[in-house]
Design an enzyme around this catalytic site. Structure first.
Site, PDB file in Angstrom:
ATOM      1  N   LEU A  97       0.867  -1.185   0.000  1.00 37.93           N
ATOM      2  CA  LEU A  97       0.000   0.000   0.000  1.00 37.93           C
ATOM      3  C   LEU A  97       0.900   1.230   0.000  1.00 37.93           C
ATOM      4  O   LEU A  97       1.702   1.394   0.922  1.00 37.93           O
ATOM      5  CB  LEU A  97      -0.771  -0.031   1.320  1.00 37.93           C
ATOM      6  N   HIS A  98       0.812   2.054  -1.015  1.00 37.96           N
ATOM      7  CA  HIS A  98       1.619   3.282  -0.943  1.00 37.96           C
ATOM      8  C   HIS A  98       1.032   4.455  -1.720  1.00 37.96           C
ATOM      9  O   HIS A  98       1.544   5.559  -1.649  1.00 37.96           O
ATOM     10  CB  HIS A  98       3.042   3.020  -1.423  1.00 37.96           C
TER      11      HIS A  98
END
Ligand code: UD1
Length: 378
Positions: A215-216
Site C-alpha cells: 500500500l503506498h
C-alpha cells in the site's frame, strides 16, 4: 525527429524502485546485442534508501549507474524541477543518441522533458498505459511522456488505442511485451523461498496460506480516514489469512502520523521493512492472495497466476483484469471483503499470461532501437 546528438550511446534513466526491475533486462539486452548502440545508466536518486535501491541493484545485477543526480525527496514540483536542473548539464556534456525512460514516475517525465527540448530523441518503455484518472500523479507523467517520445514501447493492446486517441502516430509505437515480466521470469528460480521469508519474520503460516499486502498510493495512505478504513478491513482479513505487509517509507510515515500503529500491531498483519526483489518474488509466487495498490504487482501476479485484489478504483493495466488474475475492487470495505471471500471459496480467477509476456521484451526493444538508429543515420 532528427536528433542532433553525436554519440552512439543511449542514456537510460532510472529513479524509483519500480524502474529498477524494468531497466535490468534492457541493460542486459544492450550488452548482449554486441553491435549497435551502447547503453549507459543514470540514476536520478529519487529513491535513495538502501531498501528502496541497493537491494535491487545487487539482486538484479544492474550495473552501478555512471551518474547519480542524488535529488532525493520533495514535493512533486520540487522533485521534478531538481531532476531537470541536474539532468541538463549531463546531456550537454554527453550528447547521447537518445534518452530512454521507463514507467511513469517523476524521473520519467523530468528527463524526457529536458531531452526533447535539447533535440535528443526520447524512448519510452511502458508507453500508453492509462487509468483515466488524472488525480493520479503517474497518469500525468504517462500522458506527457508519451507526447514527447519518438519511440514508444507498449506492453498490452490497450496502449495503442490510448496513444492513437491522443494523436500519437502508430508508426512510433511498438508492441514488444513487458520488461517487468522479463525480470520476473529471469529471476524466479533464484527467488527466496516464501517459507524462509515467513519464518524470518515470525509468521507461522505455510506457503499458500498467507497473504501479501502492499500500500503506498497517496490516494490510499495520505488521508487518515481512508487509511484507517483500509487497515480495519485488512485486519479482518488477517484473522483468516495472516498478512505480510512490507511497508513503503511513505506509508510507514502516514501510519505513524495518523496514530494507527496500534491498530496494525493488534492485527494479524505483520509489518516489515521494504523487501528485496527476490524476497518479494518468492512471497508473491506462494501467496494465497495478494492485496495491493501497486501497478507492477498487478502484472507480476497475473504472470504468476496468483489472485490479486487491487485496492484502487481503476487500473492502467486492464489486461491483468481481462486475461489475468486481477480484480480491481476499490477501497470500499464491503467490496474488498466480498472479493476476498470469493478468493477463499474459489481460489480466485484463473488467468493466462498475456501475449508477449514471455521474457524477451527487452531483446525486442533493443532490436527496434538499433534498427531505428541505423535508419536515422542512413
Ligand atoms: C514513487 C512513484 C510511484 C511509484 C513509487 C514506488 C512518482 C510520482 N511516484 O512514489 O509511481 O509507485 O515510487 O515506490 O514518482 N522515501 C524514503 N526513502 C526513499 C524514497 C522515498 O523515505 O528512498 C519517502 C520520503 O518520505 C518521500 C516519500 O517516501 O517523501 C515519497 O517518495 P517519492 O519518491 O516522492 O514517491 P513515492 O511515493 O515513492
Amino acid at each position: 525527429m532528427q536528433g542532433s546528438s553525436g554519440s552512439g550511446e543511449v542514456l537510460c534513466v532510472v529513479g524509483a524502485r519500480p524502474n529498477f526491475m524494468k531497466i535490468a533486462p534492457i541493460m542486459r539486452a544492450f550488452a548482449a546485442a554486441g553491435s549497435g548502440l551502447s547503453a549507459r545508466l543514470l540514476h536520478t536518486g529519487q529513491h535513495y534508501d538502501a531498501a528502496m535501491k541497493h537491494a535491487f541493484f545487487e539482486q538484479l545485477n544492474i550495473p552501478e549507474p555512471s551518474i547519480d543526480l542524488e535529488v532525493g525527496s520533495g514535493s512533486h514540483a520540487q522533485q521534478t524541477a531538481e531532476i531537470m536542473k541536474r539532468f541538463e548539464p549531463v546531456l550537454d556534456a554527453s550528447r547521447p543518441r537518445a534518452v530512454l525512460v521507463v514507467g511513469d514516475v517523476n524521473s520519467t517525465i523530468a528527463c524526457a522533458l529536458v531531452a526533447v527540448k535539447k533535440d535528443i530523441p526520447v524512448i519510452h518503455v511502458e508507453a500508453g498505459l492509462r487509468s483515466g484518472d488524472r488525480s493520479m500523479p503517474e497518469e500525468i507523467n504517462r500522458v506527457l511522456t508519451d507526447q514527447l517520445s519518438d519511440l514508444l514501447f507498449t506492453t498490452e493492446a490497450s496502449a495503442l488505442s490510448n496513444l492513437t486517441r491522443e494523436g500519437i502516430p502508430a508508426e512510433r509505437v511498438h508492441f514488444v511485451g513487458n520488461v517487468m515480466i522479463d525480470t520476473l521470469l529471469f529471476n524466479l528460480q533464484s527467488a527466496t523461498p516464501a517459507a524462509e521469508s515467513l519464518a524470518g519474520f515470525g509468521v507461522s503460516a505455510a506457503p499458500g496460506e498467507y497473504g501479501l499486502l502492499t500500500l503506498h498510493r497517496p490516494s490510499n495512505v495520505d488521508d487518515p480516514v481512508v487509511l484507517e478504513r483500509l487497515l480495519r478491513v485488512l485486519k479482518t482479513i488477517s484473522e483468516t489469512t495472516p498478512l505480510l505487509f512490507p511497508i513503503h517509507p511513505r506509508t510507514r510515515g502516514r501510519i505513524d502520523d495518523a496514530g494507527l500503529a496500534p491498530l496494525l500491531a493488534e492485527s494479524g498483519i505483520t509489518a516489515v521493512p521494504p523487501l528485496g526483489y527476490l524476497e518479494m518474488a518468492g512471497l508473491m509466487r506462494d501467496a494465497r492472495v495478494v492485496l495491493t495498490d501497486s501497478g507492477g504487482i498487478q502484472e507480476e501476479t497475473t504472470a504468476l497466476g496468483v489472485p490479486c485484489i487491487t485496492l484502487r478504483e481503476n487500473t492502467e493495466r486492464p489486461i491483468t483484469v481481462e486475461e489475468g488474475t486481477n480484480t480491481v475492487v476499490g477501497v470500499d470495505p464491503e467490496a474488498i471483503m466480498a472479493c476476498y471471500e470469493d478468493v477463499l471459496a474459489t481460489g480466485g480467477k484463473s488467468g493466462r499470461a498475456p501475449q508477449l509476456w514471455d521474457g524477451a521484451a527487452a531483446e525486442r526493444i533493443v532490436a527496434v532501437i538499433n534498427a531505428w538508429a541505423a535508419e536515422e543515420a542512413a
